[in-house]
Design a protein around this motif. Structure first.
Motif, PDB file in Angstrom:
ATOM      1  N   THR A 181       0.845  -1.200   0.000  1.00 15.69           N
ATOM      2  CA  THR A 181       0.000   0.000   0.000  1.00 15.69           C
ATOM      3  C   THR A 181       0.881   1.252   0.000  1.00 15.69           C
ATOM      4  O   THR A 181       0.622   2.220  -0.740  1.00 15.69           O
ATOM      5  CB  THR A 181      -0.934   0.008   1.219  1.00 15.69           C
ATOM      6  N   ARG A 207      -5.102   1.118  -2.132  1.00 10.71           N
ATOM      7  CA  ARG A 207      -4.867   0.207  -1.016  1.00 10.71           C
ATOM      8  C   ARG A 207      -4.640  -1.206  -1.546  1.00 10.71           C
ATOM      9  O   ARG A 207      -5.192  -1.594  -2.579  1.00 10.71           O
ATOM     10  CB  ARG A 207      -6.070   0.190  -0.069  1.00 10.71           C
ATOM     11  N   GLU A 251      -4.480  -5.297   0.011  1.00  8.86           N
ATOM     12  CA  GLU A 251      -4.740  -6.132   1.183  1.00  8.86           C
ATOM     13  C   GLU A 251      -4.729  -7.602   0.787  1.00  8.86           C
ATOM     14  O   GLU A 251      -5.203  -7.972  -0.293  1.00  8.86           O
ATOM     15  CB  GLU A 251      -6.095  -5.773   1.788  1.00  8.86           C
TER      16      GLU A 251
END
Length: 550
Positions: A377, A389, A391
């Protein structure tokens, strides 16, 4: 780090010897000049598969040798010592002939491709120009996370434990499904095992039996031959030894008359002694050899029994012990099948072992997923994806799998305010390139290899992003040796050193050459990368400015 690379007759390279430096090095040049050929050659030295197509036209074989530094006390030194290789350096050599056959060597000692690949884990990590596309696959995402977590060994152990659990479960289900057929097979196996065990076959005893049977079977012929030899020597009417002894005694007497006869007399006496010893040995053999029809019949019966048993099972007599072992193992398995509780207990035990292994792997992945997500990120903000972002989602798999008890999925939001979605569904080509590059650079920081190679991984980026990528590689080069094949001047300008690869044609043959660039030559090369075929003073000033900023 990589110290030297020697290439002979590989693709369009005839002879090339390169000495590498530490830090971040850029390999540049026109498209098709052979920059990636150097990476391909190094890949072969590190154990990649090859065929005859890599041999330069007109040559009989291709040869690549890569020499790496070995740090005292390093895991590489321990690995070399364990394999009985010299530890002063690590020289990997690969030879591919026109028939496609390949030979490999480590420090001058013949090695397997598997050993080259094992050594490669300590030496170099190569990121290809299409590596980011593999990140769309679930298995590649899992492997990258495991590498970053240092969990490859644990992942392999989980896969082994999973397989053992599957085998135990399938054995229990099979036993429940076909009890009657299992009982019939068990009865047959028990009879076969009993029959083979009763035969008491022993390989050494079998060879002795065959030898004794041949001797007794030919006893008459043996006795006849021995008798003829003894008759000729010492026992027949025309035996030669008495006459030979008489002549020898006469020669010994006459030596006193002429010393020059001594050598001949000694040779004669030696030969006579050999004949006499031969006669003694023949008598001993004659006394020991007996005609024993009863023993011969016993041996014939034993050989017939073993032969019949081997023929019955369609194996050679020498294979009977192995057959007995395999039948006993199969019978033990079927006996276990007849005990449902034992099967269930084995299934419970293997499941518990799997769960324990998977739990450890889950912990390693969870910790690494958080760290890698945060790092990527952060990298996205630098790579013109402000507000984006990344994840790593870990979802439980209740029934488990060979990859553990969690699924792994890379999620991304390329821009601020967007929801996280699977990487394969939201990333454009340029975004995927940038995310993939960030992942590779960050994941490389956890790699133990001393040399990191990036082969045109910067495809699809440019401008300010390219300069940032160059700075990332330069920073990585402070702790590792970094080699990057690139077309981007912004990346090349950040390098500590730079080579230019050019393609030449002479006498109708095309070859690649490598030029080590000094400071002035780097300005010219960066200017070429900026301005193309026509290089102006302005372009050179721009190139010098880029190098100065770096």
């Amino acid at each position: 780090m990589l110290l030297r690379l020697t290439i002979r007759d590989f693709v369009i390279v005839d002879r090339l010897e390169l000495e590498f430096e530490a830090g971040f090095g850029a390999l540049t040049g026109e498209t098709g000049a052979g920059k990636s050929i150097l990476v391909d050659a190094l890949s072969l030295a590190l154990g990649e598969r090859a065929d005859a197509s890599v041999i330069r036209a007109g040559a009989e074989r291709a040869e690549i040798a890569a020499e790496f530094e070995v740090a005292a006390g390093s895991p590489l030194e321990a690995w070399l010592r364990a394999g009985d290789f010299d530890t002063d350096a690590c020289l990997l050599r690969r030879v591919i002939d026109a028939g496609g056959r390949s030979r490999a060597y480590i420090n001058g000692t013949a090695a397997t491709l598997g050993q080259l690949r094992e050594a490669a884990d300590f030496l170099a990590d190569i990121h290809g120009q299409n590596a980011h596309h593999s990140l769309l696959r679930g298995d590649a995402q899992r492997d990258l996370l495991d590498a970053h977590a240092g969990a490859q060994a644990e992942a392999k152990a989980v896969a082994v434990a999973w397989a053992a659990w599957r085998v135990a479960r399938e054995a229990r289900l099979a036993a429940q499904k076909d009890v009657e057929a299992t009982a019939r097979e068990r009865e047959l196996l028990a009879w076969q095992v009993k029959e083979l065990a009763a035969l008491a076959f022993d390989l050494d005893g079998w060879r002795e039996t065959e030898q004794e049977q041949r001797r007794l079977g030919n006893a008459n012929a043996l006795l006849e031959a021995v008798g003829e030899a003894l008759a000729a020597l010492d026992e027949g009417e025309t035996a030669g030894l008495p006459a030979l002894r008489h002549a020898g005694a006469r020669l010994t007497e006459l030596v006193a008359c002429d010393d020059s006869l001594g050598e001949a007399a000694q040779l004669y006496e030696s030969a006579l002694i050999q004949f006499e010893e031969s006669a003694l040995a023949l008598r001993r053999y004659q006394d020991r050899l007996e005609l024993d029809p009863q023993r011969l019949a016993e041996l014939d019966a034993r050989i017939d029994a073993v032969t019949q048993m081997a023929r019955k099972h369609r194996v050679a007599p020498e294979e009977l012990p192995g057959l007995l072992e395999s039948l006993q193992a199969r019978l033990a398995e079927l006996v276990l099948r007849a005990d449902p509780e034992a099967l269930a207990e084995r299934e419970r035990a293997t499941e518990a072992a799997y769960r324990e292994r998977a739990k450890k792997l889950t912990a390693l992945r969870g910790k690494a997923a958080k760290a890698l997500s945060a790092a990527v990120t952060g990298g996205m903000q630098d790579l013109a994806m402000a507000g984006g972002r990344f994840e790593i989602a870990l979802a439980a798999i209740p029934d488990g799998s060979a990859g553990g008890d969690q699924s792994i999925e890379f999620l991304v939001a390329a821009n601020a305010g967007q929801d996280l979605r699977p990487l394969a569904k939201v990333a454009s080509g340029g975004e995927l390139s940038r995310i993939g590059l960030a992942l590779q650079v960050i994941a490389s920081q956890a790699n133990t290899a001393g040399t990191l190679i990036f082969d045109e991984v910067d495809v699809g980026i440019g401008g300010r992003v390219a300069e940032i990528v160059g700075r990332m590689l330069r920073e990585l080069g402070k702790s590792r040796q970094v080699l990057c094949v690139t077309h981007l001047p912004q990346v090349a300008a950040q390098a500590d050193w730079q080579w230019s690869i050019a393609k030449n044609t002479r006498d109708g043959k095309t070859t690649s050459a490598v030029l080590v660039l000094d400071a002035d030559a780097r300005v010219g090369e960066i200017a070429r990368m900026l301005g193309g075929e026509k290089i102006t003073d302005t372009t050179r000033r721009h190139a010098a400015e880029m190098l100065g900023r770096a």
